[in-house]
Design a protein around this motif. Structure first.
Motif, PDB file in Angstrom:
ATOM      1  N   THR A 171      -6.209  -1.552  -5.588  1.00 24.02           N
ATOM      2  CA  THR A 171      -5.539  -2.197  -4.450  1.00 24.02           C
ATOM      3  C   THR A 171      -6.376  -2.141  -3.184  1.00 24.02           C
ATOM      4  O   THR A 171      -6.179  -2.935  -2.263  1.00 24.02           O
ATOM      5  CB  THR A 171      -4.175  -1.538  -4.189  1.00 24.02           C
ATOM      6  N   SER A 172      -7.314  -1.201  -3.111  1.00 28.75           N
ATOM      7  CA  SER A 172      -8.224  -1.120  -1.969  1.00 28.75           C
ATOM      8  C   SER A 172      -9.611  -0.764  -2.482  1.00 28.75           C
ATOM      9  O   SER A 172      -9.756  -0.250  -3.591  1.00 28.75           O
ATOM     10  CB  SER A 172      -7.744  -0.078  -0.957  1.00 28.75           C
ATOM     11  N   LEU A 173     -10.626  -1.044  -1.678  1.00 26.30           N
ATOM     12  CA  LEU A 173     -11.995  -0.893  -2.126  1.00 26.30           C
ATOM     13  C   LEU A 173     -12.772   0.073  -1.241  1.00 26.30           C
ATOM     14  O   LEU A 173     -12.531   0.172  -0.041  1.00 26.30           O
ATOM     15  CB  LEU A 173     -12.709  -2.245  -2.133  1.00 26.30           C
ATOM     16  N   THR A 174     -13.703   0.773  -1.865  1.00 26.09           N
ATOM     17  CA  THR A 174     -14.636   1.640  -1.151  1.00 26.09           C
ATOM     18  C   THR A 174     -16.027   1.381  -1.712  1.00 26.09           C
ATOM     19  O   THR A 174     -16.186   0.795  -2.774  1.00 26.09           O
ATOM     20  CB  THR A 174     -14.282   3.117  -1.355  1.00 26.09           C
ATOM     21  N   GLY A 175     -17.036   1.809  -1.003  1.00 26.88           N
ATOM     22  CA  GLY A 175     -18.377   1.727  -1.541  1.00 26.88           C
ATOM     23  C   GLY A 175     -19.150   0.512  -1.082  1.00 26.88           C
ATOM     24  O   GLY A 175     -18.697  -0.302  -0.271  1.00 26.88           O
ATOM     25  N   GLU A 176     -20.348   0.355  -1.653  1.00 28.66           N
ATOM     26  CA  GLU A 176     -21.284  -0.678  -1.258  1.00 28.66           C
ATOM     27  C   GLU A 176     -20.827  -2.045  -1.762  1.00 28.66           C
ATOM     28  O   GLU A 176     -20.446  -2.188  -2.922  1.00 28.66           O
ATOM     29  CB  GLU A 176     -22.666  -0.349  -1.833  1.00 28.66           C
ATOM     30  N   PRO A 177     -20.867  -3.087  -0.902  1.00 28.37           N
ATOM     31  CA  PRO A 177     -20.393  -4.421  -1.299  1.00 28.37           C
ATOM     32  C   PRO A 177     -21.446  -5.215  -2.075  1.00 28.37           C
ATOM     33  O   PRO A 177     -21.941  -6.244  -1.612  1.00 28.37           O
ATOM     34  CB  PRO A 177     -20.052  -5.077   0.034  1.00 28.37           C
ATOM     35  N   VAL A 178     -21.793  -4.751  -3.264  1.00 22.98           N
ATOM     36  CA  VAL A 178     -22.839  -5.415  -4.031  1.00 22.98           C
ATOM     37  C   VAL A 178     -22.574  -5.258  -5.521  1.00 22.98           C
ATOM     38  O   VAL A 178     -22.144  -4.193  -5.984  1.00 22.98           O
ATOM     39  CB  VAL A 178     -24.235  -4.851  -3.670  1.00 22.98           C
ATOM     40  N   PHE A 179     -22.803  -6.335  -6.274  1.00 23.22           N
ATOM     41  CA  PHE A 179     -22.801  -6.307  -7.738  1.00 23.22           C
ATOM     42  C   PHE A 179     -24.239  -6.456  -8.208  1.00 23.22           C
ATOM     43  O   PHE A 179     -24.947  -7.364  -7.762  1.00 23.22           O
ATOM     44  CB  PHE A 179     -21.963  -7.457  -8.316  1.00 23.22           C
ATOM     45  N   ARG A 180     -24.661  -5.594  -9.123  1.00 21.68           N
ATOM     46  CA  ARG A 180     -25.994  -5.704  -9.717  1.00 21.68           C
ATOM     47  C   ARG A 180     -25.835  -6.040 -11.194  1.00 21.68           C
ATOM     48  O   ARG A 180     -25.060  -5.382 -11.902  1.00 21.68           O
ATOM     49  CB  ARG A 180     -26.776  -4.408  -9.525  1.00 21.68           C
ATOM     50  N   VAL A 181     -26.571  -7.054 -11.659  1.00 24.42           N
ATOM     51  CA  VAL A 181     -26.385  -7.512 -13.031  1.00 24.42           C
ATOM     52  C   VAL A 181     -27.700  -8.063 -13.579  1.00 24.42           C
ATOM     53  O   VAL A 181     -28.460  -8.703 -12.840  1.00 24.42           O
ATOM     54  CB  VAL A 181     -25.274  -8.593 -13.092  1.00 24.42           C
ATOM     55  N   PRO A 182     -28.004  -7.816 -14.853  1.00 23.33           N
ATOM     56  CA  PRO A 182     -29.190  -8.436 -15.456  1.00 23.33           C
ATOM     57  C   PRO A 182     -29.034  -9.945 -15.544  1.00 23.33           C
ATOM     58  O   PRO A 182     -27.932 -10.463 -15.748  1.00 23.33           O
ATOM     59  CB  PRO A 182     -29.247  -7.808 -16.863  1.00 23.33           C
ATOM     60  N   GLY A 183     -30.157 -10.663 -15.407  1.00 25.41           N
ATOM     61  CA  GLY A 183     -30.090 -12.119 -15.424  1.00 25.41           C
ATOM     62  C   GLY A 183     -30.595 -12.759 -16.696  1.00 25.41           C
ATOM     63  O   GLY A 183     -30.389 -13.959 -16.898  1.00 25.41           O
ATOM     64  N   GLU A 184     -31.229 -11.995 -17.574  1.00 22.97           N
ATOM     65  CA  GLU A 184     -31.935 -12.602 -18.695  1.00 22.97           C
ATOM     66  C   GLU A 184     -31.007 -13.182 -19.750  1.00 22.97           C
ATOM     67  O   GLU A 184     -31.287 -14.220 -20.341  1.00 22.97           O
ATOM     68  CB  GLU A 184     -32.860 -11.571 -19.346  1.00 22.97           C
ATOM     69  N   GLN A 185     -29.850 -12.538 -19.999  1.00 22.54           N
ATOM     70  CA  GLN A 185     -29.001 -12.954 -21.108  1.00 22.54           C
ATOM     71  C   GLN A 185     -28.173 -14.188 -20.795  1.00 22.54           C
ATOM     72  O   GLN A 185     -28.042 -15.088 -21.626  1.00 22.54           O
ATOM     73  CB  GLN A 185     -28.082 -11.784 -21.496  1.00 22.54           C
ATOM     74  N   SER A 186     -27.599 -14.242 -19.593  1.00 23.97           N
ATOM     75  CA  SER A 186     -26.734 -15.363 -19.228  1.00 23.97           C
ATOM     76  C   SER A 186     -26.562 -15.428 -17.727  1.00 23.97           C
ATOM     77  O   SER A 186     -26.344 -14.398 -17.080  1.00 23.97           O
ATOM     78  CB  SER A 186     -25.363 -15.222 -19.890  1.00 23.97           C
ATOM     79  N   SER A 187     -26.624 -16.639 -17.171  1.00 26.51           N
ATOM     80  CA  SER A 187     -26.358 -16.814 -15.742  1.00 26.51           C
ATOM     81  C   SER A 187     -24.863 -16.770 -15.448  1.00 26.51           C
ATOM     82  O   SER A 187     -24.465 -16.686 -14.281  1.00 26.51           O
ATOM     83  CB  SER A 187     -26.945 -18.133 -15.249  1.00 26.51           C
ATOM     84  N   GLN A 188     -24.027 -16.841 -16.494  1.00 23.57           N
ATOM     85  CA  GLN A 188     -22.574 -16.807 -16.269  1.00 23.57           C
ATOM     86  C   GLN A 188     -22.122 -15.498 -15.656  1.00 23.57           C
ATOM     87  O   GLN A 188     -21.146 -15.468 -14.906  1.00 23.57           O
ATOM     88  CB  GLN A 188     -21.823 -17.066 -17.568  1.00 23.57           C
ATOM     89  N   TYR A 189     -22.820 -14.403 -15.953  1.00 31.76           N
ATOM     90  CA  TYR A 189     -22.456 -13.132 -15.331  1.00 31.76           C
ATOM     91  C   TYR A 189     -22.599 -13.227 -13.817  1.00 31.76           C
ATOM     92  O   TYR A 189     -21.690 -12.867 -13.060  1.00 31.76           O
ATOM     93  CB  TYR A 189     -23.341 -11.998 -15.838  1.00 31.76           C
ATOM     94  N   ALA A 190     -23.759 -13.723 -13.370  1.00 32.45           N
ATOM     95  CA  ALA A 190     -24.014 -13.813 -11.935  1.00 32.45           C
ATOM     96  C   ALA A 190     -23.063 -14.809 -11.269  1.00 32.45           C
ATOM     97  O   ALA A 190     -22.560 -14.565 -10.165  1.00 32.45           O
ATOM     98  CB  ALA A 190     -25.468 -14.213 -11.682  1.00 32.45           C
ATOM     99  N   SER A 191     -22.790 -15.931 -11.926  1.00 34.93           N
ATOM    100  CA  SER A 191     -21.861 -16.910 -11.358  1.00 34.93           C
ATOM    101  C   SER A 191     -20.467 -16.319 -11.209  1.00 34.93           C
ATOM    102  O   SER A 191     -19.807 -16.488 -10.177  1.00 34.93           O
ATOM    103  CB  SER A 191     -21.808 -18.161 -12.243  1.00 34.93           C
ATOM    104  N   SER A 192     -20.010 -15.620 -12.241  1.00 30.63           N
ATOM    105  CA  SER A 192     -18.692 -14.994 -12.184  1.00 30.63           C
ATOM    106  C   SER A 192     -18.614 -13.996 -11.036  1.00 30.63           C
ATOM    107  O   SER A 192     -17.641 -13.975 -10.268  1.00 30.63           O
ATOM    108  CB  SER A 192     -18.398 -14.296 -13.515  1.00 30.63           C
ATOM    109  N   LEU A 193     -19.635 -13.168 -10.890  1.00 29.61           N
ATOM    110  CA  LEU A 193     -19.637 -12.152  -9.838  1.00 29.61           C
ATOM    111  C   LEU A 193     -19.759 -12.781  -8.455  1.00 29.61           C
ATOM    112  O   LEU A 193     -19.160 -12.286  -7.487  1.00 29.61           O
ATOM    113  CB  LEU A 193     -20.785 -11.171 -10.076  1.00 29.61           C
ATOM    114  N   LEU A 194     -20.513 -13.894  -8.338  1.00 30.66           N
ATOM    115  CA  LEU A 194     -20.641 -14.533  -7.036  1.00 30.66           C
ATOM    116  C   LEU A 194     -19.312 -15.163  -6.606  1.00 30.66           C
ATOM    117  O   LEU A 194     -18.949 -15.129  -5.421  1.00 30.66           O
ATOM    118  CB  LEU A 194     -21.749 -15.583  -7.081  1.00 30.66           C
ATOM    119  N   LEU A 195     -18.565 -15.713  -7.555  1.00 30.41           N
ATOM    120  CA  LEU A 195     -17.217 -16.189  -7.230  1.00 30.41           C
ATOM    121  C   LEU A 195     -16.316 -15.018  -6.845  1.00 30.41           C
ATOM    122  O   LEU A 195     -15.434 -15.148  -5.988  1.00 30.41           O
ATOM    123  CB  LEU A 195     -16.629 -16.948  -8.421  1.00 30.41           C
ATOM    124  N   GLY A 196     -16.548 -13.864  -7.467  1.00 30.43           N
ATOM    125  CA  GLY A 196     -15.835 -12.654  -7.052  1.00 30.43           C
ATOM    126  C   GLY A 196     -16.199 -12.245  -5.636  1.00 30.43           C
ATOM    127  O   GLY A 196     -15.338 -11.791  -4.871  1.00 30.43           O
TER     128      GLY A 196
END
Length: 420
Positions: free
Chosen positions: A144-169
């Protein structure tokens, strides 16, 4: 499983119509939900039977997320890889959401681990609970509330869908907290054009996105004056354009300003001798005579490779597809699907590492058969090859086209193809 017999012996020139873009509509649906533009008007106007199944899946999932917090919400993602990955992130960033995601066995086999790990690393300290079944269900309880650094780190080699999903997040989290959120991509990025499409839609909906090497950050938002329009689906346009080239027809909804990666088809086929000719109101046709083979990369446009493989079977020289390993991770093993299709048509393939060479047959068979294996793209490229070659096809499992192009068989009938 049913069989469909495709008879391409009575073709006529016609204006063919693709569905709205599945990839564009999925991004627009999420952003309409986040920015208060729900329901998205263009999807309200589109006939339900003409909407790709993946779009319907994502819409149902977002409708579940829009309900007040309460009992667990069950969402069946069917065979939709992109809807599942998008919904997983949106569930994780919706305060207090409790969602249980399920899908087909094949969807459960496809890789999702890097996305889940990124969500856990960033949101886990705030209380995210993400539980994986074997393979289903995937159950998500959002903090319900957030703490910590506002960043998602994800590998890019397997699929760009991970990064797209997280960027929409990140867009959702920016609106919630009014502080910048970013995605950092580790390593090389596969199918970068699809992440570019996500960035394009964020900006069209009023978000400010800053890009640097491997970093994409949402830093601002201003409501747009109007809801952006929806283009035709360039993945579907690929089949229709080749069919229209062979029949002397044309296609509509072909927006050449679209950011969709599969628009690359109009450039890639020029090497083989085909020339795109734009017309009024986003109509497009192809002219020219095939004179050479193709060269294309799975890193740039993986969903186009099966379509290009069908064209390669009727070209006068061999074609080369590179970086094809990514095709093994789709709705089916599309690399083997392409090889099976070429073999069924009498051609041959050579696979060396990540490079597939397609040698067209010296003469066409009297007919050929293909099993779609439940993969919508293999079903449609098999039919496209039948039209391009004039060779009758017996296709097992034609129903799977519902996933991305529910009206595909009706469009073939408009072009004179007889189905039974």
């Amino acid at each position: 499983m049913s069989q469909l017999h495709v008879d391409p012996s009575h073709l006529v020139p016609e204006v063919l119509t693709p569905p709205i873009s599945k990839s564009d509509a999925q991004r627009a649906l999420v952003l309409a939900h986040l920015t208060g533009a729900w329901p998205l008007p263009v999807l309200q106007e589109e006939p339900e039977h003409f909407l790709p199944a993946d779009v319907r899946v994502l819409r149902r999932g977002i409708e579940a997320l829009r309900l007040p917090p309460g009992p667990v919400r069950d969402v069946d993602c069917a065979d939709g890889g992109a809807p599942f990955r998008i919904l997983a992130t949106q569930a994780a960033v919706t305060p207090g959401a409790h969602v249980r995601l399920t899908g087909t066995p094949r969807l459960g086999e496809r890789p999702h681990g890097p996305l889940f790990e990124s969500l856990r690393q960033t949101l886990g300290p705030s209380g995210l609970v993400l539980t994986e079944g074997k393979p289903w269900p995937v159950e998500i309880r959002a903090p319900t509330s957030l703490t910590g650094e506002p960043v998602f780190r994800v590998p890019g080699e397997q699929s760009s869908q991970y990064a797209s999903s997280l960027l929409l997040g990140c867009a959702a989290l920016y609106l919630r907290e009014r502080r910048p959120w970013r995605v950092e991509i580790v390593g090389a990025l596969t199918s970068a054009g699809y992440l570019g499409l996500t960035v394009s839609w964020l900006r069209r909906f009023g978000f400010t996105v800053r890009e640097s090497e491997g970093r994409f950050e949402v830093t601002g938002y201003t409501a747009p004056e109007r809801t952006p329009a929806m283009p035709g689906d360039w993945s579907s346009l690929g089949y229709l354009l080749l069919i229209a080239w062979h029949t002397g027809g044309s296609v509509e909804r072909a927006d050449l300003t679209s950011a969709h990666p599969d628009q690359a088809l109009v450039k890639l086929v020029e090497r083989a001798g085909l020339t795109p000719v734009p017309g009024a109101n986003n109509t497009l046709r192809m002219t020219g005579k095939a004179r050479d083979g193709l060269v294309a990369s799975g890193k740039e446009c993986p969903d186009l490779l099966p379509t290009l493989a069908a064209l390669a079977c009727v070209l006068p020289r061999p074609s080369t597809l590179t970086d094809v390993g990514i095709l093994r991770l789709k709705e089916s093993d599309r690399l083997e699907g392409i090889r099976t299709l070429v073999d069924a048509f009498g051609g041959r393939t050579e696979l060396e590492g990540e490079t597939l060479t397609i040698h067209p047959p010296t003469s066409h068979p009297p007919r050929f058969s293909m099993d779609s294996k439940g993969d919508h793209r293999l079903a449609m490229v098999s039919a496209t090859l039948s039209v391009l070659s004039g060779v009758p096809l017996t296709l097992t499992g034609p129903e799977c086209v519902e996933k991305s192009f529910p009206g595909f068989w009706r469009q073939l009938e408009r072009a004179g193809v007889r189905l039974s």
